[in-house]
Design an enzyme around this catalytic site. Structure first.
Site, PDB file in Angstrom:
ATOM      1  N   CYS A   8      91.797 -17.451  32.607  1.00  0.00           N
ATOM      2  CA  CYS A   8      92.247 -16.512  33.641  1.00  0.00           C
ATOM      3  C   CYS A   8      93.715 -16.193  33.358  1.00  0.00           C
ATOM      4  CB  CYS A   8      92.005 -17.056  35.047  1.00  0.00           C
ATOM      5  SG  CYS A   8      92.901 -18.576  35.447  1.00  0.00           S
ATOM      6  N   ASN A  11      95.795 -19.986  35.066  1.00  0.00           N
ATOM      7  CA  ASN A  11      95.143 -21.285  34.838  1.00  0.00           C
ATOM      8  C   ASN A  11      95.425 -22.275  35.972  1.00  0.00           C
ATOM      9  OD1 ASN A  11      95.110 -23.933  32.282  1.00  0.00           O
ATOM     10  ND2 ASN A  11      93.400 -23.085  33.397  1.00  0.00           N
ATOM     11  N   CYS A  13      93.929 -21.221  39.342  1.00  0.00           N
ATOM     12  CA  CYS A  13      92.921 -20.917  40.373  1.00  0.00           C
ATOM     13  C   CYS A  13      91.521 -20.763  39.771  1.00  0.00           C
ATOM     14  CB  CYS A  13      93.279 -19.645  41.142  1.00  0.00           C
ATOM     15  SG  CYS A  13      94.874 -19.712  41.978  1.00  0.00           S
ATOM     16  N   ARG A  14      91.277 -19.623  39.119  1.00  0.00           N
ATOM     17  CA  ARG A  14      89.902 -19.310  38.708  1.00  0.00           C
ATOM     18  C   ARG A  14      89.413 -20.146  37.527  1.00  0.00           C
ATOM     19  NH1 ARG A  14      91.071 -13.179  37.879  1.00  0.00           N
ATOM     20  NH2 ARG A  14      93.053 -14.184  37.351  1.00  0.00           N
ATOM     21  N   SER A  15      90.189 -20.196  36.422  1.00  0.00           N
ATOM     22  CA  SER A  15      89.651 -20.919  35.253  1.00  0.00           C
ATOM     23  C   SER A  15      89.570 -22.428  35.472  1.00  0.00           C
ATOM     24  CB  SER A  15      90.374 -20.540  33.959  1.00  0.00           C
ATOM     25  OG  SER A  15      91.736 -20.862  33.986  1.00  0.00           O
ATOM     26  N   ASP A 125      91.057 -12.215  41.526  1.00  0.00           N
ATOM     27  CA  ASP A 125      92.187 -13.142  41.571  1.00  0.00           C
ATOM     28  C   ASP A 125      92.494 -13.483  43.036  1.00  0.00           C
ATOM     29  OD1 ASP A 125      94.563 -14.482  41.378  1.00  0.00           O
ATOM     30  OD2 ASP A 125      95.468 -13.073  39.969  1.00  0.00           O
TER      31      ASP A 125
HETATM   32  P1  4NP Z   1      94.561 -17.510  38.335  1.00  0.00           P
HETATM   33  O1  4NP Z   1      95.444 -16.985  39.553  1.00  0.00           O
HETATM   34  O2  4NP Z   1      94.746 -16.495  37.205  1.00  0.00           O
HETATM   35  O3  4NP Z   1      93.171 -17.496  38.863  1.00  0.00           O
HETATM   36  O4  4NP Z   1      95.082 -18.875  37.993  1.00  0.00           O
HETATM   37  C1  4NP Z   1      96.797 -16.720  39.430  1.00  0.00           C
HETATM   38  C2  4NP Z   1      97.703 -17.738  39.653  1.00  0.00           C
HETATM   39  C3  4NP Z   1      99.058 -17.483  39.555  1.00  0.00           C
HETATM   40  C4  4NP Z   1      99.501 -16.199  39.258  1.00  0.00           C
HETATM   41  C5  4NP Z   1      98.595 -15.190  39.027  1.00  0.00           C
HETATM   42  C6  4NP Z   1      97.237 -15.453  39.118  1.00  0.00           C
HETATM   43  N1  4NP Z   1     100.895 -15.929  39.192  1.00  0.00           N
HETATM   44  O5  4NP Z   1     101.253 -14.764  38.986  1.00  0.00           O
HETATM   45  O6  4NP Z   1     101.692 -16.862  39.337  1.00  0.00           O
END
Ligand code: 4NP
Length: 159
Positions: A8, A11, A13-15, A125
């Site tokens: 993702c 790294n 939340c989703r992955s 997201d």
């Molecule tokens: P993820 O979510 O891609 O599912 O881990 C996010 C977590 C943090 C951020 C963006 C997406 N960020 O911009 O910090």
């Protein structure tokens, strides 16, 4: 040995949710020594961090423990080392396509192509949204994990 890398943006939340859910399903199927599971992000803001508390809570409520996972950024070596490199959304996939050596482009795909919610092709997201987004991520990830495990058991390659 088959290897799966979930990708993702952050790294956190989703992955990691996909990582924790899929490894549990793999272990429950008695395949932990045959399928390697990992996750990473295309961005580097959270390197070394635990998953977001909201992701950990949603996962824990369904029996998945994400507490040992730590964020890392995708690296060039990953492309040759994983059979399935599965992006959570189209932007992640486009970012991976930019980084991936051409000989490994067949390893890339969208995770939800293994799911059975035909109309939903991306894991949204949840980071800047409300708590419901984390439950939605969990349910999409559980569904696609079942499809992916089934596909690997059938011995079908990604490309
Ligand atoms: P993820 O979510 O891609 O599912 O881990 C996010 C977590 C943090 C951020 C963006 C997406 N960020 O911009 O910090």
């Amino acid at each position: 040995m088959t290897s799966v890398l979930f990708v993702c943006l952050g790294n956190i939340c989703r992955s990691p949710t996909a990582h924790g859910v899929f490894r549990t399903k793999v272990a429950d199927a008695g395949l932990a020594n045959l399928i390697r599971v990992d996750s990473c992000g295309t961005g580097g803001w959270h390197i070394g961090a635990s998953p977001d508390k909201r992701s950990m809570a949603a996962a824990e409520s369904a029996g998945y423990d994400l507490s040992d996972l730590r964020a890392r950024r995708v690296q060039r070596d990953d492309f040759g080392q994983f059979d399935y490199i599965l992006a959570m959304d189209r932007q992640n996939l486009a970012d991976l396509e930019q980084l991936c050596p051409p000989e490994y482009s067949g390893h890339l795909g969208l995770f939800l192509d293994f799911g059975s919610h035909g109309d939903v092709q991306e894991v949204p997201d949840p980071y800047y949204g409300d708590g419901d987004g984390f439950q939605q991520v969990l349910s999409l990830v559980e569904n696609a994990s079942d499809g992916l495990l089934e596909e690997i058991r059938r011995g079908r390659p990604l490309a």
